[in-house]
Scaffold this motif. Structure first.
Motif, short mmCIF file in Angstrom:
data_model
loop_
_atom_site.label_atom_id
_atom_site.label_comp_id
_atom_site.label_asym_id
_atom_site.label_seq_id
_atom_site.Cartn_x
_atom_site.Cartn_y
_atom_site.Cartn_z
N TYR A 1 0.82 -1.20 0.00
CA TYR A 1 0.00 0.00 0.00
C TYR A 1 0.86 1.26 0.00
N GLY B 1 -1.73 6.99 2.29
CA GLY B 1 -2.59 7.93 1.60
C GLY B 1 -2.77 9.28 2.26
N VAL C 1 -0.98 12.10 0.57
CA VAL C 1 -1.54 12.35 -0.76
C VAL C 1 -2.79 13.21 -0.64
N ASP D 1 -4.98 4.67 2.84
CA ASP D 1 -3.96 3.98 2.06
C ASP D 1 -4.57 3.33 0.83
N GLN D 2 -3.78 3.26 -0.24
CA GLN D 2 -4.25 2.68 -1.49
C GLN D 2 -3.27 1.63 -1.98
N HIS E 1 -4.80 2.61 -9.33
CA HIS E 1 -3.97 3.80 -9.60
C HIS E 1 -2.60 3.40 -10.14
N PRO F 1 -9.64 10.10 -5.91
CA PRO F 1 -8.26 9.72 -5.58
C PRO F 1 -7.36 9.40 -6.77
N PHE G 1 -3.20 9.84 -6.61
CA PHE G 1 -2.35 8.69 -6.31
C PHE G 1 -1.48 8.32 -7.51
N GLN H 1 2.59 8.17 -7.01
CA GLN H 1 3.36 6.97 -7.33
C GLN H 1 4.41 7.25 -8.39
#
Length: 220
Positions: A7, A10, A13, A45-46, A71, A98, A102, A106
């Motif tokens: 993850y 997040g 972000v 978190d993603q 993402h 999002p 994201f 990244q």
């Protein structure tokens, strides 16, 4: 990292996007962000890489079989196709957070290059009777049907003759107005003579945050 999933934290972000926690969590909840995923340390978190479900595709990885997060898919496609940064990134306004937030985080973490996109063009949401058009709700109007009712040029005029970043409602009347605008534009184009000042004014309108309606008003 948790049980084969990786993850991205997040909270930073969301903070970078200017969102408070409650707003960020609601946007994630509305856009498939798995806020209630107990494998995450933080609801914001993603997944960069996630364990695949029984009926989902999977690929081998250092964390076991799985698949990229939503993402991460777009980050990887963009970096592999266009390189570390973009001049212009376009997409729907509903993707600002999002997804685009994201995707950007990244890319910049992976490459060390910032900004990921030097300019953004976020397009307003198309609605029907005040509700966003979406496959999930089935309230779709198809381009092929609109072209059959009018023409490709009329449909393009309807789509372009508005603020690109403003949400708008599709109506039958909008298609009729676009047909009238296109007829007026063709009539104006057929009038002999070239007005260089008018041409400059049209180009200036287009350069002013893509003001197509203003440019058409000047051209007709």
């Amino acid at each position: 990292e948790s049980a084969g999933s990786v993850y991205l934290h997040g909270a930073p972000v969301a903070e970078r996007a200017g969102l408070d926690r409650a707003t960020a969590e609601q946007l994630l909840r509305d856009n498939g962000g798995r806020v209630d995923d107990t494998a995450k340390r933080d609801p914001l978190d993603q997944a960069v890489w996630q364990v695949s479900g029984p009926d989902e595709p999977a690929w081998p990885s250092p964390w076991g079989p799985g698949r990229p997060g939503w993402h991460a898919e777009c980050t990887a496609m963009s970096l592999s196709t266009y390189g570390a940064s973009l001049d212009l990134h376009a997409g729907g306004a509903d993707l600002i957070f999002p997804h685009h937030a994201f995707e950007t985080a990244q890319a910049e973490l992976a490459t060390g290059v910032a900004p990921f996109a030097r300019s953004w063009l976020h397009v307003g949401t198309v609605q029907l009777d005040g509700e966003k058009m979406a496959k999930s709700t089935g309230n779709l109007v198809f381009v092929a049907d609109l072209v059959a009712q009018s023409s490709g040029a009329v449909v393009r005029t309807m789509l372009l003759d508005r603020r690109y970043d403003a949400p708008w409602d599709h109506t039958v009347e909008a298609l009729d107005r676009a047909a009238a605008r296109l007829d007026a534009l063709h009539t104006s184009a057929g009038i002999p003579g070239t007005d260089e000042a008018a041409q400059r004014a049209v180009l200036e309108a287009l350069a002013n945050d893509l003001d197509v309606p203003g440019a058409l008003d000047l051209a007709i």
